[in-house]
Design a protein around this motif. Structure first.
Motif, mmCIF file in Angstrom:
data_model
loop_
_atom_site.group_PDB
_atom_site.id
_atom_site.type_symbol
_atom_site.label_atom_id
_atom_site.label_comp_id
_atom_site.label_asym_id
_atom_site.label_seq_id
_atom_site.Cartn_x
_atom_site.Cartn_y
_atom_site.Cartn_z
ATOM 1 N N SER A 101 3.581 -1.218 -0.611
ATOM 2 C CA SER A 101 2.260 -1.847 -0.575
ATOM 3 C C SER A 101 1.248 -0.783 -0.155
ATOM 4 O O SER A 101 1.605 0.279 0.356
ATOM 5 C CB SER A 101 2.245 -3.035 0.390
ATOM 6 N N THR A 102 -0.016 -1.079 -0.383
ATOM 7 C CA THR A 102 -1.053 -0.084 -0.110
ATOM 8 C C THR A 102 -2.387 -0.751 0.201
ATOM 9 O O THR A 102 -2.534 -1.964 0.087
ATOM 10 C CB THR A 102 -1.205 0.883 -1.306
ATOM 11 N N ASP A 103 -3.345 0.070 0.571
ATOM 12 C CA ASP A 103 -4.747 -0.328 0.749
ATOM 13 C C ASP A 103 -5.578 0.551 -0.178
ATOM 14 O O ASP A 103 -5.304 1.756 -0.284
ATOM 15 C CB ASP A 103 -5.232 -0.073 2.184
ATOM 16 N N VAL A 104 -6.567 -0.038 -0.823
ATOM 17 C CA VAL A 104 -7.458 0.719 -1.698
ATOM 18 C C VAL A 104 -8.892 0.305 -1.399
ATOM 19 O O VAL A 104 -9.193 -0.892 -1.332
ATOM 20 C CB VAL A 104 -7.146 0.474 -3.194
ATOM 21 N N ILE A 105 -9.736 1.308 -1.223
ATOM 22 C CA ILE A 105 -11.166 1.072 -1.024
ATOM 23 C C ILE A 105 -11.885 1.678 -2.217
ATOM 24 O O ILE A 105 -11.659 2.840 -2.565
ATOM 25 C CB ILE A 105 -11.675 1.726 0.275
ATOM 26 N N ALA A 151 -1.036 -4.888 -2.832
ATOM 27 C CA ALA A 151 -2.180 -4.045 -2.483
ATOM 28 C C ALA A 151 -3.270 -4.900 -1.852
ATOM 29 O O ALA A 151 -3.493 -6.042 -2.247
ATOM 30 C CB ALA A 151 -2.728 -3.338 -3.722
ATOM 31 N N PHE A 152 -3.911 -4.312 -0.881
ATOM 32 C CA PHE A 152 -5.073 -4.906 -0.227
ATOM 33 C C PHE A 152 -6.252 -4.079 -0.701
ATOM 34 O O PHE A 152 -6.348 -2.890 -0.377
ATOM 35 C CB PHE A 152 -4.903 -4.875 1.292
ATOM 36 N N MET A 153 -7.109 -4.688 -1.508
ATOM 37 C CA MET A 153 -8.149 -3.952 -2.223
ATOM 38 C C MET A 153 -9.521 -4.471 -1.822
ATOM 39 O O MET A 153 -9.743 -5.683 -1.803
ATOM 40 C CB MET A 153 -7.918 -4.111 -3.731
ATOM 41 N N LEU A 191 7.762 -0.310 2.282
ATOM 42 C CA LEU A 191 6.861 0.541 3.050
ATOM 43 C C LEU A 191 5.416 0.219 2.714
ATOM 44 O O LEU A 191 5.092 -0.076 1.564
ATOM 45 C CB LEU A 191 7.118 2.020 2.736
ATOM 46 N N HIS A 192 4.568 0.302 3.720
ATOM 47 C CA HIS A 192 3.131 0.195 3.489
ATOM 48 C C HIS A 192 2.559 1.594 3.610
ATOM 49 O O HIS A 192 2.624 2.213 4.663
ATOM 50 C CB HIS A 192 2.468 -0.743 4.492
#
Length: 174
Positions: free
Chosen positions: A80-84, A110-112, A39-40
């Motif tokens: 997975s995830t996104d982090v700003i 992760a997409f950071m 899962l994203h």
């Protein structure tokens, strides 16, 4: 419906909002072999106050509860995830909350990114981009290091195991 109509078809969810994962859907993913156990779930920030300023519509606690429920049903679930980092007004304490969630959840991917203003967004009209670029970059390095440490722990736990994978096609880079 798709997973039962076409049981030979593998289905993977991509980039949904965390609110789009009600418990019955998580149960369905756990039960059906053709639903990918990946899962994203875009975290964006581990701070409830930053999430509120971002207008994300969920809190840190709700996000962690969702991940806990998902991993409770599917212990080998890949998330997975996104982090700003460095969003408008982000304090060191709020940044530390994001690091704590990264340590707790141990995402698989992760997409950071460091925050950068985007036109036509609420933040661009209503909030100053007041976190210095050097601070954003330092925080991003800390986010990346924290993510990688958790990822390494999860990867090491899989050594020697067999995994079912979904191959999407040939890599354009290799």
């Amino acid at each position: 419906a798709v997973s039962s109509a076409a049981p030979g078809l593998r289905v993977r969810f991509t980039s949904p909002h965390p609110k789009d994962f009600p418990l019955p859907l998580l149960h369905l993913i756990a039960e059906r072999d053709n639903l990918c156990k990946a899962l994203h779930m875009p975290l964006q920030s581990g701070s409830s106050s930053v999430l509120k300023r971002m207008r994300r519509g969920y809190s840190r606690e709700a996000f962690v509860e969702l991940v806990t429920a998902a991993r409770g049903l599917m212990p080998n679930l890949a998330i997975s995830t996104d982090v700003i980092t460095g969003f408008c007004g982000e304090t060191e304490e709020e940044h530390a909350e994001t690091l704590a969630v990264l340590e707790q959840v141990q995402f698989d991917q992760a997409f950071m990114f460091a925050y950068s203003e985007r036109s036509h967004t609420h933040a661009s009209h209503a909030m100053p981009d007041d976190v210095p670029e050097e601070t954003k970059q330092r925080r991003l390095r800390e986010v990346i290091a924290t993510f990688r440490a958790g990822q390494q722990q999860r990867n090491e736990a899989e050594v020697g195991s067999e995994q079912r994978v979904l191959v999407e096609g040939f890599s354009k880079r290799s």
